[in-house]
Design a protein around this motif. Structure first.
Motif, short mmCIF file in Angstrom:
data_model
loop_
_atom_site.label_atom_id
_atom_site.label_comp_id
_atom_site.label_asym_id
_atom_site.label_seq_id
_atom_site.Cartn_x
_atom_site.Cartn_y
_atom_site.Cartn_z
N MET A 1 4.44 10.55 3.17
CA MET A 1 4.38 9.41 2.54
C MET A 1 4.16 8.26 3.38
SD MET A 1 6.38 9.96 -0.95
CE MET A 1 5.90 8.63 -1.65
N ILE A 2 3.42 7.14 3.31
CA ILE A 2 3.31 6.04 4.33
C ILE A 2 3.13 4.78 3.54
CG2 ILE A 2 1.84 4.90 6.46
CD1 ILE A 2 0.83 7.69 6.74
N SER A 3 3.82 3.93 3.96
CA SER A 3 3.78 2.74 2.96
C SER A 3 4.23 1.56 3.75
CB SER A 3 4.51 2.91 1.78
OG SER A 3 4.53 1.50 0.83
N MET B 1 -8.68 15.35 -4.85
CA MET B 1 -8.43 16.78 -5.26
C MET B 1 -7.10 17.47 -4.93
SD MET B 1 -12.34 18.67 -3.97
CE MET B 1 -11.96 18.26 -2.23
N ASP B 2 -5.97 16.42 -5.38
CA ASP B 2 -4.93 16.98 -5.06
C ASP B 2 -4.42 17.25 -3.75
OD1 ASP B 2 -2.34 17.07 -6.26
OD2 ASP B 2 -2.22 19.39 -6.28
N LYS B 3 -5.12 16.80 -2.65
CA LYS B 3 -4.90 16.52 -1.32
C LYS B 3 -4.11 15.32 -0.69
CE LYS B 3 -7.86 20.26 0.31
NZ LYS B 3 -8.84 20.36 1.31
N ALA B 4 -4.75 14.23 -1.40
CA ALA B 4 -4.39 12.90 -0.67
C ALA B 4 -4.68 11.94 -1.91
CB ALA B 4 -5.25 12.55 0.47
N PHE B 5 -3.69 10.93 -1.75
CA PHE B 5 -3.71 9.78 -2.69
C PHE B 5 -3.51 8.53 -1.79
CE2 PHE B 5 -2.28 13.56 -4.81
CZ PHE B 5 -3.05 13.46 -6.06
N LEU B 6 -4.39 7.46 -2.24
CA LEU B 6 -4.09 6.08 -1.52
C LEU B 6 -4.14 5.01 -2.84
CD1 LEU B 6 -7.21 6.06 1.00
CD2 LEU B 6 -4.47 6.56 1.44
N ALA B 7 -3.16 4.14 -2.70
CA ALA B 7 -3.09 3.21 -3.65
C ALA B 7 -2.81 2.02 -2.82
CB ALA B 7 -1.63 3.31 -4.48
N TYR B 8 -3.34 0.84 -3.62
CA TYR B 8 -3.47 -0.34 -2.83
C TYR B 8 -3.47 -1.70 -3.71
CZ TYR B 8 -6.77 -4.17 -1.28
OH TYR B 8 -7.22 -5.60 -1.11
N MET C 1 0.88 -1.08 -0.04
CA MET C 1 -0.03 -0.03 0.02
C MET C 1 1.10 1.27 0.06
SD MET C 1 0.47 1.72 3.34
CE MET C 1 -0.95 2.29 3.21
N LEU C 2 0.29 2.33 -0.45
CA LEU C 2 0.98 3.63 -0.51
C LEU C 2 -0.10 4.79 -0.20
CD1 LEU C 2 3.56 5.37 -1.13
CD2 LEU C 2 2.94 5.25 -3.68
N ALA C 3 0.29 5.61 0.71
CA ALA C 3 -0.61 6.57 0.98
C ALA C 3 0.15 7.91 1.01
CB ALA C 3 -1.13 6.62 2.46
N ILE C 4 -0.11 9.15 0.13
CA ILE C 4 0.49 10.58 0.01
C ILE C 4 -0.62 11.32 0.60
CG2 ILE C 4 1.53 11.76 -1.72
CD1 ILE C 4 1.97 9.57 -3.28
N PHE C 5 -0.02 12.25 1.20
CA PHE C 5 -0.72 13.46 1.89
C PHE C 5 0.06 14.62 1.64
CE2 PHE C 5 -2.04 9.72 4.31
CZ PHE C 5 -3.32 9.47 4.22
N LYS C 6 -0.41 15.48 0.65
CA LYS C 6 -0.02 16.71 0.48
C LYS C 6 0.49 17.62 1.53
CE LYS C 6 0.74 16.01 -4.07
NZ LYS C 6 2.15 15.95 -4.60
N LYS C 7 1.42 18.72 1.30
CA LYS C 7 1.72 19.36 2.46
C LYS C 7 0.46 20.12 3.04
CE LYS C 7 5.17 22.87 3.69
NZ LYS C 7 6.13 23.72 3.26
N GLY C 8 0.29 20.28 4.31
CA GLY C 8 -0.86 21.12 4.81
C GLY C 8 -1.91 20.06 5.13
N VAL C 9 -2.03 19.08 4.63
CA VAL C 9 -3.13 17.99 5.06
C VAL C 9 -2.63 17.28 6.36
CG1 VAL C 9 -4.35 15.87 4.50
CG2 VAL C 9 -3.93 17.52 2.98
N VAL C 10 -1.44 17.06 6.33
CA VAL C 10 -0.75 16.33 7.40
C VAL C 10 0.35 17.22 8.12
CG1 VAL C 10 0.49 14.43 8.27
CG2 VAL C 10 -1.25 13.94 6.76
N ASP C 11 0.64 17.34 9.47
CA ASP C 11 1.81 17.90 9.96
C ASP C 11 2.55 17.01 10.77
OD1 ASP C 11 3.42 19.97 11.16
OD2 ASP C 11 2.14 20.69 12.58
N PRO C 12 3.64 16.46 10.04
CA PRO C 12 4.51 15.41 10.47
C PRO C 12 5.43 15.92 11.77
CG PRO C 12 5.42 16.00 8.51
CD PRO C 12 4.15 16.84 8.92
N PRO C 13 5.81 14.92 12.41
CA PRO C 13 6.82 15.41 13.50
C PRO C 13 8.03 15.92 12.73
CG PRO C 13 5.91 13.23 13.90
CD PRO C 13 5.61 13.74 12.84
N LYS C 14 8.65 16.98 13.26
CA LYS C 14 9.55 17.88 12.42
C LYS C 14 10.95 16.79 12.47
CE LYS C 14 11.50 20.34 16.45
NZ LYS C 14 10.72 19.67 17.60
N GLU C 15 11.13 16.06 13.32
CA GLU C 15 12.13 15.08 13.42
C GLU C 15 12.49 13.85 12.20
OE1 GLU C 15 11.28 16.38 17.53
OE2 GLU C 15 9.95 15.49 15.94
N LEU C 16 11.39 13.89 11.40
CA LEU C 16 11.33 13.16 10.33
C LEU C 16 12.08 13.68 9.28
CD1 LEU C 16 7.63 11.58 9.49
CD2 LEU C 16 9.81 10.38 10.05
#
Length: 253
Positions: free
Chosen positions: A170-172, A52-59, A1-16
């Motif tokens: 990105m998450i996978s 709408m160019d905010k998120a994408f999920l692939a499976y 699986m692959l998930a993509i969330f464009k900047k602004g949708v998710v605020d990840p930990p800065k340490e990543l």
């Protein structure tokens, strides 16, 4: 699986974010290129969905050499879920949430999320503790424009997350997809933890403790995105909510 969330949708930990990604000699693939590569590798049983160019999920439901676990996808009432693994107590949980005996794990998790988001009396960490088995899942709530991720504590399911050069998260379950776009700015998603896009990362096993970022160095000596572990010396100074407001929409408060 692959998930993509464009900047602004998710605020990840800065340490990543790793400075080594900017200095790497390898050119990062765009998240869109990585998505295309995922679909090319799964031409007969893979698909993707965009929002709408905010998120994408692939499976893809095809097992692979790096992951032979069950893979499921569902989308109901603007809640989209990719689920990896299986639950030993699925039948009992389906009955608890009023679902059909035929409902699978992705359907169950989506319904539990919807119920707790809208009216549930229990906090999310209590619900996740009720899931018996090996699991990892990503939920995108299109209506609320929020993301919820959780990974079981038994370490049989692995997820990775990272920050691409354009700020996308990105998450996978396949680390190669993450490396392609995130270079060094990635890390394993911590086991026994949950992430909500509005309130951040938290351990559902130890909800009263904060998370701590630990430096991570690869075999080449480069700094990568950090590991995240429970900090047993920094207990959260608040009593957990148990009322109707303590749901998956605001569990971090």
């Amino acid at each position: 699986m692959l998930a993509i969330f464009k900047k602004g949708v998710v605020d990840p930990p800065k340490e990543l974010q790793s400075p080594a990604s900017l200095q790497a000699s390898i050119k990062a693939a765009s998240p869109e290129e990585t998505m295309k590569n995922f679909l090319s590798a799964n031409p007969n049983n893979g698909f993707s969905i965009g929002f709408m160019d905010k998120a994408f999920l692939a499976y893809s439901n095809r097992a692979s050499s790096y992951n032979t676990l069950q893979r499921l996808f569902c989308g109901v009432n603007d809640i989209y879920c990719v689920f990896l693994g299986s639950l030993n107590n699925l039948c009992a949980l389906n009955k608890h949430y009023g679902l059909s005996k035929c409902a699978n794990e992705a359907m169950l998790v989506s319904e539990a999320y919807r119920t707790l988001r809208d009216r549930g009396p229990y906090p999310a960490h209590e619900v996740l503790k009720d899931l018996e088995g090996s699991f990892g899942f990503v939920i995108y709530d299109h209506k609320a424009d929020t993301v919820f991720v959780a990974l079981g504590a038994d370490e049989k399911v692995k997820l990775f997350w990272g920050i691409a050069y354009d700020g996308s998260v990105m998450i996978s379950d396949n680390v190669d997809h993450i490396k392609a776009s995130c270079i060094k700015s990635f890390a394993p998603f911590p086991v026994g933890c949950m992430y909500h896009s509005e309130t951040g990362l938290k351990s559902y096993e130890h909800p009263s403790y904060k998370m701590k970022a630990m430096p991570r160095v690869d075999s080449e000596g480069s700094m990568c995105g950090a590991y995240f572990k429970v900090d047993v010396y920094s207990k959260v100074n608040s009593m957990p909510r148990v009322g109707s407001a303590a749901n998956w929409a605001n569990w971090g408060q």
